[in-house]
Design a protein around this motif. Structure first.
Motif, PDB file in Angstrom:
ATOM      1  N   TYR A   1      72.417 -14.480  32.990  1.00 25.78           N
ATOM      2  CA  TYR A   1      72.442 -13.068  32.635  1.00 25.78           C
ATOM      3  C   TYR A   1      73.359 -12.779  31.451  1.00 25.78           C
ATOM      4  N   ASP A   2      74.542 -13.355  31.412  1.00 27.19           N
ATOM      5  CA  ASP A   2      75.476 -13.062  30.315  1.00 27.19           C
ATOM      6  C   ASP A   2      74.869 -13.420  28.962  1.00 27.19           C
ATOM      7  N   ASN A   3      74.219 -14.571  28.875  1.00 27.58           N
ATOM      8  CA  ASN A   3      73.569 -14.972  27.625  1.00 27.58           C
ATOM      9  C   ASN A   3      72.415 -14.029  27.279  1.00 27.58           C
ATOM     10  N   LEU A   4      71.671 -13.615  28.295  1.00 24.80           N
ATOM     11  CA  LEU A   4      70.568 -12.684  28.065  1.00 24.80           C
ATOM     12  C   LEU A   4      71.088 -11.340  27.572  1.00 24.80           C
ATOM     13  N   TYR A   5      72.172 -10.860  28.155  1.00 26.88           N
ATOM     14  CA  TYR A   5      72.749  -9.585  27.737  1.00 26.88           C
ATOM     15  C   TYR A   5      73.177  -9.650  26.268  1.00 26.88           C
ATOM     16  N   HIS A   6      73.820 -10.735  25.874  1.00 30.39           N
ATOM     17  CA  HIS A   6      74.240 -10.885  24.475  1.00 30.39           C
ATOM     18  C   HIS A   6      73.032 -10.963  23.533  1.00 30.39           C
ATOM     19  N   TYR A   7      71.977 -11.613  23.986  1.00 28.43           N
ATOM     20  CA  TYR A   7      70.737 -11.667  23.199  1.00 28.43           C
ATOM     21  C   TYR A   7      70.209 -10.257  22.956  1.00 28.43           C
ATOM     22  N   PHE A   8      70.150  -9.449  24.019  1.00 26.01           N
ATOM     23  CA  PHE A   8      69.660  -8.081  23.879  1.00 26.01           C
ATOM     24  C   PHE A   8      70.588  -7.245  22.998  1.00 26.01           C
ATOM     25  N   GLN A   9      71.884  -7.440  23.116  1.00 26.78           N
ATOM     26  CA  GLN A   9      72.824  -6.722  22.248  1.00 26.78           C
ATOM     27  C   GLN A   9      72.526  -7.018  20.781  1.00 26.78           C
TER      28      GLN A   9
END
Length: 153
Positions: free
Chosen positions: A55-63
């Motif tokens: 999730y953390d990597n996905l959140y940064h991707y979306f950011q």
């Protein structure tokens, strides 16, 4: 699919699916924290450019993805689901100042998602990367459109 039918599908669907659809239809750079409500901490996300774990990597991707967009909107048009899996057909419309002369771009695509508990553990997007990105670039876009025309004739 009519809106009424889509709403009925969501009423009958599992929580992970209805939450996913609701969040994506209102997602923006101002409310990316909503992703926490739909994605499992061990989510796997795949699109034509990336495979992301966690999730953390996905959140940064979306950011990073939303950072340069002037607008981004998802309209989910159809949902087919059974048990812990679903397929969604959607149209994404987005606006980026450096693509398509800053005008809106619309791309159709689909997603395969899998739920675990009340969150999505797997998400894979299928879309035409050329239509979304490459064709929107000034010089490369004209070349790719020319290739498509030649390939079709």
């Amino acid at each position: 699919m009519e809106i009424k039918m889509l709403e009925q599908t969501l009423q009958d669907s599992p929580l992970w699916l209805s939450n996913f659809v609701c969040v994506y239809q209102k997602l923006s750079k101002d409310n990316l924290k909503l992703l926490d409500t739909i994605y499992h901490e061990n989510v796997t996300f795949t699109d034509p450019l990336h495979m992301i774990e966690g999730y953390d990597n996905l959140y940064h991707y979306f950011q990073n993805l939303y950072q340069n967009l002037s607008a981004c909107d998802f309209v989910i048009e159809e949902i087919i689901w059974q048990d812990s899996q679903a397929s969604l057909c959607w149209t994404m419309s987005y606006q980026h100042p450096k693509l398509n002369k800053g005008n809106m771009v619309s791309v159709s695509g689909s997603s395969q998602i899998k739920g675990q508990g009340d969150k999505v553990i797997y998400h894979r997007d299928f879309l035409d990367l050329g239509a979304m990105l490459y064709e929107q670039l000034p010089i490369l876009g004209k070349f790719i459109k020319w290739i498509k025309i030649k390939a079709a004739s």
